[in-house]
Every structure is written in C-alpha cells, then in structure tokens.
Design a protein around this motif. Structure first.
Motif, PDB file in Angstrom:
ATOM      1  N   GLN A 212     -15.228  56.516  44.305  1.00 18.84           N
ATOM      2  CA  GLN A 212     -14.741  55.723  45.496  1.00 18.84           C
ATOM      3  C   GLN A 212     -13.325  56.320  46.364  1.00 18.84           C
ATOM      4  N   VAL A 213     -13.416  55.848  47.276  1.00 14.35           N
ATOM      5  CA  VAL A 213     -12.674  56.946  48.170  1.00 14.35           C
ATOM      6  C   VAL A 213     -11.875  55.471  49.161  1.00 14.35           C
ATOM      7  N   MET A 214     -10.699  55.652  49.805  1.00 17.58           N
ATOM      8  CA  MET A 214     -10.320  54.993  50.767  1.00 17.58           C
ATOM      9  C   MET A 214      -9.351  55.488  51.805  1.00 17.58           C
ATOM     10  N   ARG A 215      -9.860  55.104  52.604  1.00 14.89           N
ATOM     11  CA  ARG A 215      -9.281  55.896  53.479  1.00 14.89           C
ATOM     12  C   ARG A 215      -7.925  54.943  54.070  1.00 14.89           C
ATOM     13  N   VAL A 216      -6.670  56.302  54.169  1.00 15.82           N
ATOM     14  CA  VAL A 216      -5.209  55.630  54.864  1.00 15.82           C
ATOM     15  C   VAL A 216      -4.558  56.320  56.312  1.00 15.82           C
ATOM     16  N   LYS A 217      -3.512  55.232  56.591  1.00 14.63           N
ATOM     17  CA  LYS A 217      -2.224  55.763  57.614  1.00 14.63           C
ATOM     18  C   LYS A 217      -2.241  56.518  57.277  1.00 14.63           C
ATOM     19  N   ALA A 218      -2.419  57.588  57.044  1.00 12.14           N
ATOM     20  CA  ALA A 218      -0.938  58.823  57.071  1.00 12.14           C
ATOM     21  C   ALA A 218      -1.442  60.094  58.154  1.00 12.14           C
ATOM     22  N   PRO A 219      -0.747  59.772  59.179  1.00  9.34           N
ATOM     23  CA  PRO A 219      -0.933  61.312  60.195  1.00  9.34           C
ATOM     24  C   PRO A 219      -0.260  62.195  59.926  1.00  9.34           C
ATOM     25  N   TRP A 220       1.068  62.196  58.765  1.00  9.99           N
ATOM     26  CA  TRP A 220       1.366  63.085  58.366  1.00  9.99           C
ATOM     27  C   TRP A 220       0.919  64.729  57.474  1.00  9.99           C
ATOM     28  N   VAL A 221      -0.018  63.715  57.218  1.00 14.29           N
ATOM     29  CA  VAL A 221      -1.280  64.794  56.396  1.00 14.29           C
ATOM     30  C   VAL A 221      -2.143  65.623  56.891  1.00 14.29           C
ATOM     31  N   LYS A 222      -1.217  67.188  57.357  1.00 14.95           N
ATOM     32  CA  LYS A 222      -2.002  68.255  57.704  1.00 14.95           C
ATOM     33  C   LYS A 222      -2.875  68.689  56.363  1.00 14.95           C
ATOM     34  N   GLY A 242      -6.692  65.058  55.271  1.00 17.62           N
ATOM     35  CA  GLY A 242      -6.986  64.330  56.177  1.00 17.62           C
ATOM     36  C   GLY A 242      -7.841  65.121  57.221  1.00 17.62           C
ATOM     37  N   GLY A 243      -7.599  63.333  57.744  1.00 21.55           N
ATOM     38  CA  GLY A 243      -8.788  63.492  59.469  1.00 21.55           C
ATOM     39  C   GLY A 243      -8.845  63.288  60.774  1.00 21.55           C
ATOM     40  N   SER A 244      -9.339  63.133  61.393  1.00 29.10           N
ATOM     41  CA  SER A 244      -8.928  63.330  62.393  1.00 29.10           C
ATOM     42  C   SER A 244      -8.082  61.786  63.109  1.00 29.10           C
ATOM     43  N   THR A 245      -8.232  61.366  62.464  1.00 27.03           N
ATOM     44  CA  THR A 245      -8.085  59.487  62.633  1.00 27.03           C
ATOM     45  C   THR A 245      -7.383  59.015  61.652  1.00 27.03           C
ATOM     46  N   ALA A 246      -7.488  59.607  60.244  1.00 27.81           N
ATOM     47  CA  ALA A 246      -7.318  58.707  59.006  1.00 27.81           C
ATOM     48  C   ALA A 246      -7.157  60.030  57.758  1.00 27.81           C
ATOM     49  N   THR A 247      -6.676  59.218  56.697  1.00 26.59           N
ATOM     50  CA  THR A 247      -6.511  60.499  55.825  1.00 26.59           C
ATOM     51  C   THR A 247      -7.551  59.573  54.804  1.00 26.59           C
ATOM     52  N   LEU A 248      -8.127  60.689  53.798  1.00 30.55           N
ATOM     53  CA  LEU A 248      -9.036  59.671  52.960  1.00 30.55           C
ATOM     54  C   LEU A 248      -8.517  60.148  51.598  1.00 30.55           C
ATOM     55  N   ILE A 249      -8.216  59.504  50.263  1.00 30.65           N
ATOM     56  CA  ILE A 249      -7.466  59.913  49.167  1.00 30.65           C
ATOM     57  C   ILE A 249      -8.663  59.120  48.112  1.00 30.65           C
ATOM     58  N   GLY A 250      -9.007  59.746  47.093  1.00 34.37           N
ATOM     59  CA  GLY A 250      -9.917  60.047  45.747  1.00 34.37           C
ATOM     60  C   GLY A 250      -9.594  60.313  44.666  1.00 34.37           C
ATOM     61  N   THR A 269      -6.286  53.042  39.968  1.00 33.17           N
ATOM     62  CA  THR A 269      -6.509  54.525  39.418  1.00 33.17           C
ATOM     63  C   THR A 269      -6.929  55.338  40.377  1.00 33.17           C
ATOM     64  N   ILE A 270      -6.862  55.546  41.538  1.00 34.83           N
ATOM     65  CA  ILE A 270      -6.875  56.537  42.838  1.00 34.83           C
ATOM     66  C   ILE A 270      -5.471  56.379  43.009  1.00 34.83           C
ATOM     67  N   TRP A 271      -5.156  55.079  44.034  1.00 37.60           N
ATOM     68  CA  TRP A 271      -3.944  55.130  43.782  1.00 37.60           C
ATOM     69  C   TRP A 271      -2.594  56.155  42.844  1.00 37.60           C
ATOM     70  N   ASN A 272      -2.554  55.522  41.529  1.00 32.39           N
ATOM     71  CA  ASN A 272      -1.507  56.301  41.207  1.00 32.39           C
ATOM     72  C   ASN A 272      -1.267  57.005  40.904  1.00 32.39           C
ATOM     73  N   GLY A 273      -2.717  57.671  40.846  1.00 30.29           N
ATOM     74  CA  GLY A 273      -2.831  59.236  40.942  1.00 30.29           C
ATOM     75  C   GLY A 273      -2.481  59.672  42.141  1.00 30.29           C
ATOM     76  N   VAL A 274      -2.632  59.562  43.211  1.00 27.08           N
ATOM     77  CA  VAL A 274      -2.345  60.200  44.654  1.00 27.08           C
ATOM     78  C   VAL A 274      -1.238  60.158  45.011  1.00 27.08           C
ATOM     79  N   THR A 275      -0.401  59.198  44.504  1.00 25.21           N
ATOM     80  CA  THR A 275       1.011  58.912  44.702  1.00 25.21           C
ATOM     81  C   THR A 275       1.997  59.376  43.199  1.00 25.21           C
ATOM     82  N   ALA A 276       1.066  59.403  42.276  1.00 26.78           N
ATOM     83  CA  ALA A 276       2.063  60.495  41.783  1.00 26.78           C
ATOM     84  C   ALA A 276       2.075  61.723  41.593  1.00 26.78           C
ATOM     85  N   ALA A 277       1.276  62.441  42.186  1.00 27.98           N
ATOM     86  CA  ALA A 277       0.789  63.090  42.858  1.00 27.98           C
ATOM     87  C   ALA A 277       1.519  64.099  44.343  1.00 27.98           C
TER      88      ALA A 277
END
Length: 356
Positions: A212-222, A242-250, A269-277
């Motif tokens: 399961q994944v989430m696409r988020v608006k985070a243009p600073w992720v390179k 980092g994607g061309s129009t959005a950032t993928l997190i999973g 789970t995804i959100w807690n893991g990604v934001t902790a890291a």
C-alpha cells in the motif's frame, strides 16, 4: 469464418496475444513489435485491468534488483533492461514518459552484507558514510548509495499503449480464466499475468505480497530512501521516492494477503514510519492512496511451452513471463527482450509451416 489452420499455425499473419497489461505485459508487447516488426504479426493485448488500475501503477518505480546472487541469465536481463532505459533517457520525451535518474539510499539493520553482482550497472555505488548513518539513518547498521533509473508507470504505461496502438496492436479488456479460452484464436500466447498466474496456471509457487502506498505533495524530496529491518523506534519498512509530480511513500509488505482495499491501519503504519524516519514529511499533503499485489515467486518463470488442444489437435505456443516479485519495473524490459527473441524464432517456423 475462422482462418484455415495449417501445421498448427493460422494461415497468414502469426496471431499473438499478450495476456496482462502491467509493466511486464506491455514491455513484452513493445519489444516484440520493436524487435520483430509487425510484418507477419497480428498482435492483441488482453487484460482485465489497464493503467491506471494495474499493480505496476502502484510501484515506486526504482530500478533496483534484488540483493542476492544473480544467475548469468538474470544478469543478462538486467543488462538489457538497463540498456533500454539508457536509450530512453537520452530521448527528448524522457520526462513525459516518466524516465529519469535519481540518487538514493538503502539502509538496513543487519551487518552481514556483500556487494551485489549488479553494482556496476548503477552509477556511483558506494557504502553509506559515517555522517549519513549518524544523521540520516541513526541506528541503522549499513546499506548503500547509488544513482539509478526511476520509471513512473503511470506515465510509461500510457506511452507504451499509444505506441502499440500506432503500430496496429489491438487492445481487449477481458479476464482470461484459462489459456484454452484463447488457444484456438491465437498461435502464440504470452502469459504475463503476474499474481494471476496462481489461478490461471495453478502455479502454487506464485503468491501475493500486498503493498500500500501514498502519493504526497513534497517537492523538496529529491532522493529515494528505503529502510529495512526492525528498528528501535521506526515502525515498519518505510520508503520514500521522489517523483516528477509527487512523492511516493510506503512501507507495507504482507505476504499471502489478497485484498486490494486501502486499509486505514496500514495507512497509519506507513505514515508513522515515514514521518519518524523523515520528519520533514509530517506536514506533506496526501494526494492519493493505492494498493497492489506484488507477484512473488522463488524465481521468474520465463520459458516457452507447447500446448495441444485435445479436441482440435491444434498446437499453440505459450511463452510464460511472470513471477517478477517486487522488482517488476527492474526486470520487465530485460525479460521482454528474451520474449521477443523467442517470438522471433517462431516467425520463420510459422512461415515454413504455412507453406507446407
């Protein structure tokens, strides 16, 4: 009226059907058209789902093979894949089709690691520095950094589809329940059904690994960053790309689970893991959530098989190309090259048998 059958082949053009329209199926169709040409071919792509509703549309799109010992054949697939993406990268339309380079890290908790066989295919491969492990990935024990291809399926699959349509390839939306359903209408069946091969072929070696994944608006992720192993305070196996129009997190890997709905527990789970890291992502706006099933198998099944219809006695050639696991993006264009070579071998056979 059905065309006359001669020597196990239909008279005239060789009729080929590719079953499956994810990255493996469409790449196979593309390389057949490019390597064999359409002269003497009548091709159809048949699938129950097309982009943006395939498993490939859920993938992070990082060109990164499994970190295990590779066979000579597997290394050839990887080289073919990398060569093809290199050609696409240098085209003026590379950004439009989702092909670009990006640097990133994999960090893990274990220490027993050997450099992969494919390390020279990616650029700038190295181990993480002490500063990186201390400040970017605290508590993690090792990993590597490299620059590699990114391939965004949500852009790449429509491009292949349009390219194939322009070459005269037909598209049919239909769920194939058995190969016998299509064996009387086609000379060659390319089986790219992914996890669907479990039921279609009765292949119990195939099983799903739900993601399961989430696409988020985070243009600073390179960069892309993948974290593995049980960490003292970071839950799950979070990753960022980092994607061309959005950032993928999973960060979900659930073997044996078949459902495709977005699970709020996994979202948490995804959100807690990604934001902790990666705390900089805690205020990122969520644009979309998607779920897909990775087609896991101990080894990729890529082989040619001859099947005979018990009633008509007609022979059909089946080329199986499935079981690419979590690395379909990585393997697809290389395996597709071998599929095209197999089809190319069948073309003169068809021509000879048609003249008998």
């Amino acid at each position: 009226m059905r065309a006359q059958i001669e020597g196990g082949f239909l008279r005239g053009a060789m009729k080929v059907v590719v079953i499956g329209a994810g990255i493996v199926g469409l790449s196979s169709a593309l390389r057949i058209v490019e390597d064999c040409g359409m002269a003497g071919l009548d091709m159809t792509v048949m699938a129950d789902k097309f982009s943006p509703n395939t498993t490939s549309d859920v993938a992070a799109g990082i060109w990164c093979p499994p970190r295990r010992k590779m066979t000579e054949r597997e290394m050839q697939w990887l080289k073919w894949s990398h060569e093809y993406l290199t050609i696409l990268l240098k085209t003026p339309y590379a950004p439009e089709i989702g092909v670009f380079l990006q640097s990133g890290w994999i960090a893990w908790m274990h220490t027993d690691f050997q450099d992969p066989d494919w390390k020279d295919l990616v650029q700038g491969y190295r181990h993480p520095t002490k500063w990186e492990l201390t400040h970017l990935f605290p508590e993690y024990k090792g990993g590597f950094f490299c620059t590699t291809f990114m391939l965004e399926s949500r852009l790449f699959l429509p491009w292949i589809t349009n390219r194939l349509r322009n070459k005269g390839v037909k598209f049919v939306q239909r769920k194939v329940q058995s190969l016998e359903e299509v064996s009387l209408d086609y000379d060659v069946i390319i089986n790219c059904t992914g996890v669907g091969a479990h039921d279609l072929m009765g292949d119990t070696k195939v099983f799903p690994s739900r993601g399961q994944v989430m696409r988020v608006k985070a243009p600073w992720v390179k960069h892309w960053m993948l974290l593995e192993g049980k960490h003292p305070y970071i839950p799950g196996i979070p990753y960022v790309a980092g994607g061309s129009t959005a950032t993928l997190i999973g960060g979900i890997r659930q073997d044996g689970r078949w459902d495709l709905h977005n699970d709020p527990r996994d979202t948490k789970t995804i959100w807690n893991g990604v934001t902790a890291a990666f705390p900089a992502l805690k205020d990122a706006v969520v644009l979309e959530e998607k779920t897909g099933l990775r087609p896991m198998r101990e080894e990729i099944r890529l082989e040619r098989e001859e099947k005979k219809d018990p009633l008509s006695g007609r022979t059909v050639q089946v080329i199986h190309n499935y079981g690419h696991g979590a690395n379909g993006i990585t393997w697809s264009l290389g395996c597709a090259k071998e599929v095209a070579l197999m089809v190319k071998q069948l073309l003169p056979e068809k021509s000879v048998k048609s003249r008998l």
